[in-house]
Scaffold this active site. Structure first.
Site, PDB file in Angstrom:
ATOM      1  N   HIS A 164     -28.737 -14.806  25.154  1.00 53.43           N
ATOM      2  CA  HIS A 164     -27.689 -14.637  26.160  1.00 53.43           C
ATOM      3  C   HIS A 164     -26.960 -15.935  26.507  1.00 53.43           C
ATOM      4  O   HIS A 164     -26.012 -15.919  27.272  1.00 53.43           O
ATOM      5  CB  HIS A 164     -28.290 -14.043  27.438  1.00 53.43           C
ATOM      6  CG  HIS A 164     -28.572 -12.579  27.336  1.00 53.43           C
ATOM      7  ND1 HIS A 164     -29.273 -12.035  26.295  1.00 53.43           N
ATOM      8  CD2 HIS A 164     -28.215 -11.535  28.130  1.00 53.43           C
ATOM      9  CE1 HIS A 164     -29.361 -10.724  26.454  1.00 53.43           C
ATOM     10  NE2 HIS A 164     -28.721 -10.399  27.558  1.00 53.43           N
ATOM     11  N   HIS A 200       0.830  -1.204   0.000  1.00 50.86           N
ATOM     12  CA  HIS A 200       0.000   0.000   0.000  1.00 50.86           C
ATOM     13  C   HIS A 200       0.869   1.260   0.000  1.00 50.86           C
ATOM     14  O   HIS A 200       1.221   1.769   1.069  1.00 50.86           O
ATOM     15  CB  HIS A 200      -0.901   0.002   1.232  1.00 50.86           C
ATOM     16  CG  HIS A 200      -1.780  -1.204   1.328  1.00 50.86           C
ATOM     17  ND1 HIS A 200      -1.314  -2.440   1.740  1.00 50.86           N
ATOM     18  CD2 HIS A 200      -3.097  -1.371   1.062  1.00 50.86           C
ATOM     19  CE1 HIS A 200      -2.317  -3.305   1.718  1.00 50.86           C
ATOM     20  NE2 HIS A 200      -3.409  -2.678   1.313  1.00 50.86           N
ATOM     21  N   GLU A 253     -18.110  -3.281  24.577  1.00 50.07           N
ATOM     22  CA  GLU A 253     -17.258  -4.472  24.646  1.00 50.07           C
ATOM     23  C   GLU A 253     -16.105  -4.402  23.652  1.00 50.07           C
ATOM     24  O   GLU A 253     -14.985  -4.834  23.944  1.00 50.07           O
ATOM     25  CB  GLU A 253     -18.071  -5.744  24.378  1.00 50.07           C
ATOM     26  CG  GLU A 253     -19.126  -6.067  25.420  1.00 50.07           C
ATOM     27  CD  GLU A 253     -20.442  -5.350  25.169  1.00 50.07           C
ATOM     28  OE1 GLU A 253     -20.539  -4.600  24.166  1.00 50.07           O
ATOM     29  OE2 GLU A 253     -21.385  -5.517  25.974  1.00 50.07           O
ATOM     30  N   HIS A 276      -4.008   3.116  -3.399  1.00 47.71           N
ATOM     31  CA  HIS A 276      -4.246   2.586  -2.046  1.00 47.71           C
ATOM     32  C   HIS A 276      -3.486   1.284  -1.783  1.00 47.71           C
ATOM     33  O   HIS A 276      -2.731   1.197  -0.819  1.00 47.71           O
ATOM     34  CB  HIS A 276      -5.746   2.359  -1.802  1.00 47.71           C
ATOM     35  CG  HIS A 276      -6.007   1.513  -0.596  1.00 47.71           C
ATOM     36  ND1 HIS A 276      -6.181   2.041   0.659  1.00 47.71           N
ATOM     37  CD2 HIS A 276      -6.075   0.153  -0.449  1.00 47.71           C
ATOM     38  CE1 HIS A 276      -6.346   1.047   1.523  1.00 47.71           C
ATOM     39  NE2 HIS A 276      -6.287  -0.103   0.879  1.00 47.71           N
TER      40      HIS A 276
HETATM   41  C1  LIG Z   1     -11.723  -4.516   9.759  1.00 50.30           C
HETATM   42  C2  LIG Z   1     -11.161  -4.352   8.377  1.00 50.30           C
HETATM   43  N1  LIG Z   1     -11.982  -4.339   7.329  1.00 50.30           N
HETATM   44  C3  LIG Z   1     -11.496  -4.232   6.086  1.00 50.30           C
HETATM   45  C4  LIG Z   1     -10.158  -4.136   5.872  1.00 50.30           C
HETATM   46  C5  LIG Z   1      -9.612  -4.084   4.457  1.00 50.30           C
HETATM   47  N2  LIG Z   1      -9.107  -2.707   4.189  1.00 50.30           N
HETATM   48  C6  LIG Z   1      -7.821  -2.397   4.298  1.00 50.30           C
HETATM   49  S1  LIG Z   1      -7.519  -0.790   4.008  1.00 50.30           S
HETATM   50  C7  LIG Z   1      -9.135  -0.488   3.690  1.00 50.30           C
HETATM   51  C8  LIG Z   1      -9.606   0.890   3.320  1.00 50.30           C
HETATM   52  C9  LIG Z   1      -9.046   1.890   4.239  1.00 50.30           C
HETATM   53  O1  LIG Z   1      -9.321   3.153   3.796  1.00 50.30           O
HETATM   54  P1  LIG Z   1      -8.510   4.361   4.402  1.00 50.30           P
HETATM   55  O2  LIG Z   1      -8.421   4.225   5.866  1.00 50.30           O
HETATM   56  O3  LIG Z   1      -9.128   5.590   3.885  1.00 50.30           O
HETATM   57  O4  LIG Z   1      -7.062   4.149   3.848  1.00 50.30           O
HETATM   58  P2  LIG Z   1      -6.380   4.834   2.604  1.00 50.30           P
HETATM   59  O5  LIG Z   1      -7.165   4.400   1.390  1.00 50.30           O
HETATM   60  O6  LIG Z   1      -6.456   6.279   2.832  1.00 50.30           O
HETATM   61  O7  LIG Z   1      -5.004   4.288   2.611  1.00 50.30           O
HETATM   62  C10 LIG Z   1      -9.891  -1.647   3.833  1.00 50.30           C
HETATM   63  C11 LIG Z   1     -11.356  -1.705   3.622  1.00 50.30           C
HETATM   64  C12 LIG Z   1      -9.322  -4.144   7.002  1.00 50.30           C
HETATM   65  N3  LIG Z   1      -7.999  -4.063   6.886  1.00 50.30           N
HETATM   66  N4  LIG Z   1      -9.847  -4.214   8.233  1.00 50.30           N
END
Ligand SMILES: Cc1ncc(C[n+]2csc(CCOP(=O)(O)OP(=O)(O)O)c2C)c(N)n1
Length: 672
Positions: free
Chosen positions: A481, A38, A419, A270
């Site tokens: 529960h 990334h 939680e 990204h």
């Molecule tokens: C809980 C979770 N859901 C989905 C992902 C997959 N994922 C990794 S980065 C991302 C998007 C993040 O967007 P942003 O925070 O805006 O990052 P940027 O594109 O600016 O680098 C996703 C959906 C993850 N790592 N964790």
């Protein structure tokens, strides 16, 4: 302020632009070489990271373990190259250029997402979005708790958290920021990578929140800056540091993939390599005319100087810490040292004697409370809490005082109905050092904690999850529960001790196991309903420590072995007595912790399990039991969800009774 200005004057010679570009170049080159990763986030956040690390962050690259360092949490873990570049550039041990070149390769310290323990300077494992933010709240809380106990000379630092749109979209972020705002964690500063881009494209596809209004509603100080204007960023950080009664968020408007001529500002930066042509274009646009992975001497020296900025502060701190009592100094990083271990063992032995002496019928949630009452004064840094179920889960004792907003003298946290954040914050408390966190909720809601439990396990953090109301035995609250699949699901998780004690004595033993296992989390699965005392013979030995043991051995060999955990062990004992009346010799094995039992040598396991037929009893689904029962064994337990009725009736309704166990045993013996 004065400190920041002095540091300003000591700024190295390389320009800010060059220093930030070094991060950008390393990120795009490493991702390109790995052919995955990334680059966009590190390129977009390079300016902010440069300002933070060269002017504000208190750290000494030579001493990554410095307890009073500022914490830097990369909640947006996919941008791992930002962190690796910073660690390399500032001169952290074990992070040389070869590690950067081996980004994402087997055995390297530079995993796809930052992994705690892989290299010094990685404060927590991040990647599951939002978790890092929850960790940062826990770290900032740990700082305040320890500041209260050790004073400003020993503990006084900030927690900085870099979070992206993704972290802030995750539900856990709301719980975490709400908790931090309530507790007035003024030393927490979130740097929000406000780049309006996530994977699917512009964030406007999915979200239209006004993030800063949301944070303000949770009692945060907020600011917004152009994330590519270094002085504006510096001023915003300085202001945030001066706000002591609230946490702060700075929305840094950035361009993802900053510098990439065609792709900057788009989702295509990204999570994919930029490609050779785009990288060449970026080099030209950024004015970075160096080979891949090459950082010119002046720039590297300037970064290394940033890594040394706080040497004097470190030395001053060391002197102050050197004046502390030796044990107190040690407890700042590891509260359970040899002396405390011995004290825990001693306290647990005494509690066990009390329990056997009293012989009372107690729910294990009540026994747990009694154990905690004795352990709390013995274990420094033991910080309890619950997600709004304090009275039900027995996590508060007379030894506790409540942590209040802005007042951190207490040792018990009302996490509220949060939680997710409780579990993530407990990871942060543990990772910070100096704290042994435990927190309670109902076992069925372990599902709400699960992503964080998984990270506790992955990171090997000693977090104790007190999870009560552990079966249909809870009764009238009904199937919503009543956990049936949670035990199996938790047992499926590597590196986690799932402890389900059968009575008060085992409960004390399980607490001892949980606290002494420094390298892993523990789940204590405890009952709502009263349980008879089974361990009536006094014993100093922790019989639960082997995971399973023979509670009842018939004389003259076994016809059948009854295996059970927790509340069902007493059913097995009753069944054994019934069988005994018929001349059938049944052994009863209590199995409080499968993971520990699995770790014993084969001869012990075989001796405990016995060679003959086996019946397993647990008021939960069968999943996982075949490991102990073999294909021929019988299982008495749940086949689906529970129901709403008094607990005793439910046991009968679902056929989890001594009669059913005895009948299954007879059938097996006949078959054999
Ligand atoms: C809980 C979770 N859901 C989905 C992902 C997959 N994922 C990794 S980065 C991302 C998007 C993040 O967007 P942003 O925070 O805006 O990052 P940027 O594109 O600016 O680098 C996703 C959906 C993850 N790592 N964790």
């Amino acid at each position: 302020m004065a400190e920041a200005l002095m540091q300003d004057q000591a700024l190295p010679e390389a320009t800010h632009q060059d220093m930030a570009n070094a991060i950008r170049a390393l990120a795009m080159d490493a991702v390109q070489k790995a052919d995955s990763g990334h680059p966009g986030m590190p390129m977009g956040m390079a300016d902010i990271a440069t300002i933070l690390f060269t002017r504000f962050l208190k750290f000494d690259a030579r001493h990554p373990e410095w307890p009073d360092r500022d914490r830097f949490v990369l909640s947006a873990g996919h941008g791992s190259m930002l962190l690796y570049a910073l660690l390399y550039l500032t001169g952290y041990p074990e992070m040389d250029i070869e590690q950067i070149k081996n980004f994402r390769q087997l055995g390297s310290r530079t995993a796809g997402h930052p992994e705690y323990g892989h290299a010094p300077g990685i404060e927590t494992t991040t990647g599951p979005l939002g978790q890092g933010l929850g960790n940062a709240v826990g770290m900032a809380l740990a700082e305040r708790l320890l500041n209260q106990r050790y004073g400003d000379d020993i503990v006084s630092h900030f927690t900085y958290c870099l979070a992206g749109d993704g972290c802030l979209m995750e539900g856990i972020s709301q719980e975490a920021i709400s908790l931090a705002g309530h507790l007035k964690l003024g030393r927490l500063i979130v740097l929000f990578d406000d780049n309006h881009i996530s994977i699917d494209g512009p964030t406007s596809l999915a979200v239209s929140d006004d993030q800063l209004v949301r944070f303000r509603a949770s009692n945060w100080h907020t600011a917004a800056v152009d994330g590519h204007d270094p002085e504006a960023v510096a001023l915003a950080i300085e202001n945030a540091r001066s706000v002591t009664d609230r946490p702060s968020i700075i929305a840094c408007r950035t361009v993802i993939g900053y510098g990439a001529p065609k792709k900057a500002g788009t989702a295509s930066t990204h999570g994919s390599p930029l490609g050779a042509e785009e990288i060449a274009g970026a080099r030209t646009q950024l004015g970075w005319h160096h080979e891949a992975f090459e950082v010119p001497k002046l720039v590297l020296e300037s970064w290394r100087a940033a890594g040394e900025r706080h040497r004097a502060a470190y030395d001053k701190w060391s002197k102050a810490a050197g004046k502390l009592d030796t044990a107190k100094r040690a407890h700042l990083t590891e509260p359970i040292d040899a002396g405390v271990r011995a004290a825990i063992v001693c306290a647990v032995a005494a509690i066990k004697t009390d329990f056997t002496g009293e012989g009372a019928k107690l729910a294990t949630r009540q026994s747990s409370q009694k154990v905690l009452e004795k352990l709390t004064p013995v274990v420094p840094g033991l910080i309890g809490g619950s997600a709004d179920l304090t009275g039900s889960v027995g996590t508060l004792t007379k030894q506790h005082a409540i942590v209040e907003p802005g007042n951190f003298a207490g040792n018990y946290i009302h996490y509220g109905v949060r939680e997710h954040a409780m579990a993530a914050a407990m990871n942060g408390l543990a990772l910070h050092g100096g704290i042994v966190p435990y927190g309670g909720t109902f076992l069925v809601f372990s599902d709400y904690c699960r992503p964080s439990i998984r990270l506790s396990a992955l990171m090997g953090q000693r977090v104790v999850y007190v999870m009560t109301h552990d079966s249909i035995g809870l009764g009238e609250d009904g199937p919503t529960h009543q956990p049936v699949e949670q035990l199996a699901a938790l047992r499926a998780m590597p590196h986690l001790n799932v402890l389900r004690p059968a009575d008060s004595v085992e409960c004390a033993e399980c607490w001892e196991i949980a606290l002494l296992a420094q390298d892993r989390p523990a789940i204590l699965a405890l009952t709502r309903q009263g349980l008879p005392l089974l361990r009536t013979a006094p014993s100093d030995e922790n019989l639960s420590a082997k995971g399973a043991y023979v509670l009842l051995e018939p004389e003259g060999g076994r016809d059948v072995t009854l295996l059970a955990t927790g509340s069902e062990v007493s059913l097995a004992v009753d069944a054994a007595k019934m069988l005994q009346g018929e001349g059938i010799k049944a052994a009863v094995v209590s199995m409080p912790c499968w993971e520990l039992f699995a770790a014993q040598d084969e001869s012990y396991r075989e001796a405990v399990l016995g060679g003959g037929p086996r019946v397993g009893v647990e008021a939960a689904v069968e999943f996982g039991w075949r490991r102990w029962l073999g294909p021929e064994g019988a299982f008495i337990g749940m086949r689906g969800f529970g129901a709403s009725a008094p607990g005793q009736e439910l046991y009968k309704h679902f056929g989890i009774t001594p009669e059913a166990v005895a009948s299954a045993a007879r059938d097996l013996i006949v078959k054999n």
